[in-house]
Design a protein around this motif. Structure first.
Motif, PDB file in Angstrom:
ATOM      1  N   VAL A  14      -2.719  -3.748  35.894  1.00 46.82           N
ATOM      2  CA  VAL A  14      -1.844  -2.599  35.658  1.00 46.82           C
ATOM      3  C   VAL A  14      -2.656  -1.386  35.215  1.00 46.82           C
ATOM      4  O   VAL A  14      -2.462  -0.262  35.687  1.00 46.82           O
ATOM      5  CB  VAL A  14      -0.765  -2.946  34.620  1.00 46.82           C
ATOM      6  CG1 VAL A  14      -0.008  -1.692  34.186  1.00 46.82           C
ATOM      7  CG2 VAL A  14       0.214  -3.956  35.196  1.00 46.82           C
ATOM      8  N   THR A  15      -3.596  -1.639  34.283  1.00 47.17           N
ATOM      9  CA  THR A  15      -4.431  -0.532  33.802  1.00 47.17           C
ATOM     10  C   THR A  15      -5.286   0.055  34.918  1.00 47.17           C
ATOM     11  O   THR A  15      -5.388   1.280  35.073  1.00 47.17           O
ATOM     12  CB  THR A  15      -5.336  -1.022  32.660  1.00 47.17           C
ATOM     13  OG1 THR A  15      -4.526  -1.574  31.611  1.00 47.17           O
ATOM     14  CG2 THR A  15      -6.165   0.127  32.108  1.00 47.17           C
ATOM     15  N   ALA A  16      -5.909  -0.841  35.692  1.00 44.48           N
ATOM     16  CA  ALA A  16      -6.771  -0.368  36.781  1.00 44.48           C
ATOM     17  C   ALA A  16      -5.970   0.387  37.839  1.00 44.48           C
ATOM     18  O   ALA A  16      -6.410   1.431  38.342  1.00 44.48           O
ATOM     19  CB  ALA A  16      -7.498  -1.549  37.414  1.00 44.48           C
ATOM     20  N   THR A  17      -4.779  -0.153  38.184  1.00 39.17           N
ATOM     21  CA  THR A  17      -3.958   0.522  39.186  1.00 39.17           C
ATOM     22  C   THR A  17      -3.485   1.886  38.698  1.00 39.17           C
ATOM     23  O   THR A  17      -3.529   2.878  39.439  1.00 39.17           O
ATOM     24  CB  THR A  17      -2.742  -0.347  39.545  1.00 39.17           C
ATOM     25  OG1 THR A  17      -3.190  -1.622  40.022  1.00 39.17           O
ATOM     26  CG2 THR A  17      -1.900   0.317  40.620  1.00 39.17           C
ATOM     27  N   ALA A  18      -3.043   1.933  37.433  1.00 40.77           N
ATOM     28  CA  ALA A  18      -2.600   3.216  36.876  1.00 40.77           C
ATOM     29  C   ALA A  18      -3.750   4.219  36.827  1.00 40.77           C
ATOM     30  O   ALA A  18      -3.585   5.396  37.171  1.00 40.77           O
ATOM     31  CB  ALA A  18      -2.024   3.008  35.480  1.00 40.77           C
ATOM     32  N   ALA A  19      -4.948   3.741  36.412  1.00 32.87           N
ATOM     33  CA  ALA A  19      -6.103   4.627  36.363  1.00 32.87           C
ATOM     34  C   ALA A  19      -6.464   5.135  37.751  1.00 32.87           C
ATOM     35  O   ALA A  19      -6.791   6.306  37.937  1.00 32.87           O
ATOM     36  CB  ALA A  19      -7.297   3.906  35.737  1.00 32.87           C
ATOM     37  N   ALA A  20      -6.388   4.232  38.740  1.00 30.82           N
ATOM     38  CA  ALA A  20      -6.707   4.639  40.113  1.00 30.82           C
ATOM     39  C   ALA A  20      -5.693   5.661  40.627  1.00 30.82           C
ATOM     40  O   ALA A  20      -6.058   6.646  41.272  1.00 30.82           O
ATOM     41  CB  ALA A  20      -6.735   3.419  41.022  1.00 30.82           C
ATOM     42  N   ILE A  21      -4.409   5.434  40.343  1.00 33.73           N
ATOM     43  CA  ILE A  21      -3.368   6.357  40.801  1.00 33.73           C
ATOM     44  C   ILE A  21      -3.558   7.734  40.180  1.00 33.73           C
ATOM     45  O   ILE A  21      -3.571   8.759  40.874  1.00 33.73           O
ATOM     46  CB  ILE A  21      -1.973   5.806  40.469  1.00 33.73           C
ATOM     47  CG1 ILE A  21      -1.666   4.580  41.360  1.00 33.73           C
ATOM     48  CG2 ILE A  21      -0.900   6.876  40.650  1.00 33.73           C
ATOM     49  CD1 ILE A  21      -0.363   3.906  41.030  1.00 33.73           C
ATOM     50  N   PHE A  22      -3.754   7.772  38.857  1.00 28.26           N
ATOM     51  CA  PHE A  22      -3.911   9.067  38.193  1.00 28.26           C
ATOM     52  C   PHE A  22      -5.217   9.731  38.604  1.00 28.26           C
ATOM     53  O   PHE A  22      -5.279  10.955  38.749  1.00 28.26           O
ATOM     54  CB  PHE A  22      -3.848   8.896  36.675  1.00 28.26           C
ATOM     55  CG  PHE A  22      -2.459   8.668  36.151  1.00 28.26           C
ATOM     56  CD1 PHE A  22      -1.521   9.691  36.166  1.00 28.26           C
ATOM     57  CD2 PHE A  22      -2.076   7.433  35.654  1.00 28.26           C
ATOM     58  CE1 PHE A  22      -0.232   9.494  35.692  1.00 28.26           C
ATOM     59  CE2 PHE A  22      -0.793   7.222  35.179  1.00 28.26           C
ATOM     60  CZ  PHE A  22       0.130   8.247  35.200  1.00 28.26           C
ATOM     61  N   GLY A  23      -6.277   8.910  38.780  1.00 30.07           N
ATOM     62  CA  GLY A  23      -7.549   9.481  39.209  1.00 30.07           C
ATOM     63  C   GLY A  23      -7.458  10.095  40.595  1.00 30.07           C
ATOM     64  O   GLY A  23      -7.944  11.208  40.834  1.00 30.07           O
ATOM     65  N   ILE A  24      -6.828   9.386  41.509  1.00 27.35           N
ATOM     66  CA  ILE A  24      -6.692   9.906  42.878  1.00 27.35           C
ATOM     67  C   ILE A  24      -5.765  11.104  42.909  1.00 27.35           C
ATOM     68  O   ILE A  24      -6.006  12.079  43.630  1.00 27.35           O
ATOM     69  CB  ILE A  24      -6.206   8.785  43.818  1.00 27.35           C
ATOM     70  CG1 ILE A  24      -7.311   7.740  43.995  1.00 27.35           C
ATOM     71  CG2 ILE A  24      -5.789   9.347  45.169  1.00 27.35           C
ATOM     72  CD1 ILE A  24      -6.935   6.580  44.859  1.00 27.35           C
ATOM     73  N   ARG A  25      -4.690  11.062  42.124  1.00 26.75           N
ATOM     74  CA  ARG A  25      -3.791  12.217  42.064  1.00 26.75           C
ATOM     75  C   ARG A  25      -4.519  13.446  41.535  1.00 26.75           C
ATOM     76  O   ARG A  25      -4.341  14.552  42.036  1.00 26.75           O
ATOM     77  CB  ARG A  25      -2.583  11.901  41.173  1.00 26.75           C
ATOM     78  CG  ARG A  25      -1.591  10.954  41.799  1.00 26.75           C
ATOM     79  CD  ARG A  25      -0.443  10.667  40.843  1.00 26.75           C
ATOM     80  NE  ARG A  25       0.327  11.863  40.586  1.00 26.75           N
ATOM     81  CZ  ARG A  25       1.383  12.255  41.302  1.00 26.75           C
ATOM     82  NH1 ARG A  25       1.787  11.517  42.329  1.00 26.75           N
ATOM     83  NH2 ARG A  25       2.043  13.333  41.002  1.00 26.75           N
ATOM     84  N   TRP A  26      -5.364  13.240  40.519  1.00 25.89           N
ATOM     85  CA  TRP A  26      -6.116  14.368  39.970  1.00 25.89           C
ATOM     86  C   TRP A  26      -7.085  14.919  41.009  1.00 25.89           C
ATOM     87  O   TRP A  26      -7.187  16.139  41.184  1.00 25.89           O
ATOM     88  CB  TRP A  26      -6.875  13.915  38.733  1.00 25.89           C
ATOM     89  CG  TRP A  26      -7.702  15.008  38.121  1.00 25.89           C
ATOM     90  CD1 TRP A  26      -7.275  16.065  37.370  1.00 25.89           C
ATOM     91  CD2 TRP A  26      -9.128  15.161  38.243  1.00 25.89           C
ATOM     92  NE1 TRP A  26      -8.332  16.861  37.008  1.00 25.89           N
ATOM     93  CE2 TRP A  26      -9.481  16.336  37.530  1.00 25.89           C
ATOM     94  CE3 TRP A  26     -10.122  14.426  38.864  1.00 25.89           C
ATOM     95  CZ2 TRP A  26     -10.794  16.769  37.443  1.00 25.89           C
ATOM     96  CZ3 TRP A  26     -11.428  14.867  38.776  1.00 25.89           C
ATOM     97  CH2 TRP A  26     -11.761  16.016  38.078  1.00 25.89           C
TER      98      TRP A  26
END
Length: 351
Positions: A14-26
């Motif tokens: 969950v943490t990795a997916t959330a980090a990836a989503i926010f990182g890619i969105r940024w």
């Protein structure tokens, strides 16, 4: 072990997916800003080129007329003046003034005999090509029209000025031309003259104030500016400012072009892109979770059977362990339990 493993695995995924989503969105938003800047730069340059192409045709026409009337009499000048006005709606009036400042020919016969010796277009145009300031004619009436004068001397082969030719160009033509070009590029364009007057404004909210930062960039614009100045406002607008954007082959207009690129110029493509990225990342995360669970089940199943065998052995039940070959560790543990079973049986067999 299952609970601990699943808890840690779920937290990590969950943490990795959330980090990836926010990182890619940024990163995607940063890319959108860069794309908007590139669009603003290219849009400003394209609009400037479009304007220059249109206005240079009028200068070429004026130069051709001045060249052909170097030795012409007033009636011939009158014919040229009438012909130019009939050629299109961009020119409101064409005139020729004598060296002493009297109109000797004018389209439709207008203003014949008027003294224009004190007019800026005559005084500046007597010695060279010049662009006047925008002005309004017949203000407050139904015939109100905003114009700008392009003037130049009519010289003979000896370089003597025989007359001054002037084109009165309609500002409305410039506005319509720029509006059409801006719509095709999905941009908004604003043109300010050297006095700060807004000549063209194609924005949906035409007439509204520009951000203070953009106004400062306009005031700080230099005629020799060598690059487009960019500013991105908090509202998602990007403004590109081109001071004195006309070609060097024409007299300096002193005009400034401001291009407004909106964030919504990208339409629904960018939000849809983000939704697709989120869906892909969530699918990958779910796939990794299922694959990890299957691998965990495959690796722990032999140990669970051996644990049950060891539990039975502790309860006094003689259960031989199944030979495991899933991993080296399970094979060793299975062999150890088998030796323990053998030793316990041998001890029981002794009297």
């Amino acid at each position: 072990m299952n609970t601990t493993f699943l808890g840690i695995l779920g937290f990590v995924l969950v943490t990795a997916t959330a980090a990836a989503i926010f990182g890619i969105r940024w990163q995607a938003q940063e890319y959108q800003v860069q794309l908007q800047r590139e669009l603003g730069l290219r849009g400003a340059q394209a609009l400037a080129q479009t304007f220059n192409k249109a206005i240079s045709r009028e200068w070429d026409s004026l130069r051709a007329v001045a060249s052909r009337t170097a030795y012409a009499e007033a009636p011939e000048m009158q014919e040229f003046a009438n012909a130019v006005v009939r050629a299109g709606g961009q020119i409101a009036w064409v005139g020729f003034a004598s060296p002493d400042g009297v109109i000797i020919a004018g389209s439709r016969g207008e203003r014949l005999g008027d003294d224009v010796s004190q007019r800026n277009w005559f005084r500046a145009g007597f010695s060279g090509e010049t662009v006047g300031s925008a002005y309004t004619k017949n203000e407050g009436t139904e015939e109100e029209v905003s114009l700008i004068n392009l003037s130049m001397p009519v010289k003979d082969s000896f370089g003597d000025t025989q007359a001054v030719a002037v084109y009165s160009v309609r500002i409305s033509w410039v506005a319509e031309y720029m509006e059409q070009a801006a719509q095709e590029l999905d941009l908004s364009a604003i043109i300010r003259d050297r006095k700060g007057q807004t000549l063209v404004d194609t924005r949906p909210e035409a007439g509204t104030d520009l951000p203070a930062r953009v106004e400062g960039m306009i005031l700080a614009g230099r005629p020799d500016a060598d690059r487009t100045r960019l500013h991105r406002s908090d509202a998602g607008h990007l403004y590109a400012v081109l001071p004195n954007f006309t070609l060097d082959t024409m007299p300096g207009f002193g005009w400034t072009l401001i291009v407004d690129v909106r964030a919504d110029a990208f339409g629904s493509a960018f939000p849809q892109f983000l939704r697709n990225i989120n869906l892909i990342l969530m699918t990958i995360g779910l796939g990794v979770l299922l694959s990890t669970l299957l691998l965990f089940h495959h690796l722990t199943r032999p140990f669970l059977r051996l644990i049950r065998t060891a539990t039975a052995l502790a309860d006094g039940q003689m259960v031989y362990p199944r030979e495991e070959q899933a991993t080296r560790e399970s094979m060793l543990l299975s062999a150890v339990l088998a030796r323990l079973q053998t030793q316990i049986q041998s001890l029981r067999a002794k009297p």
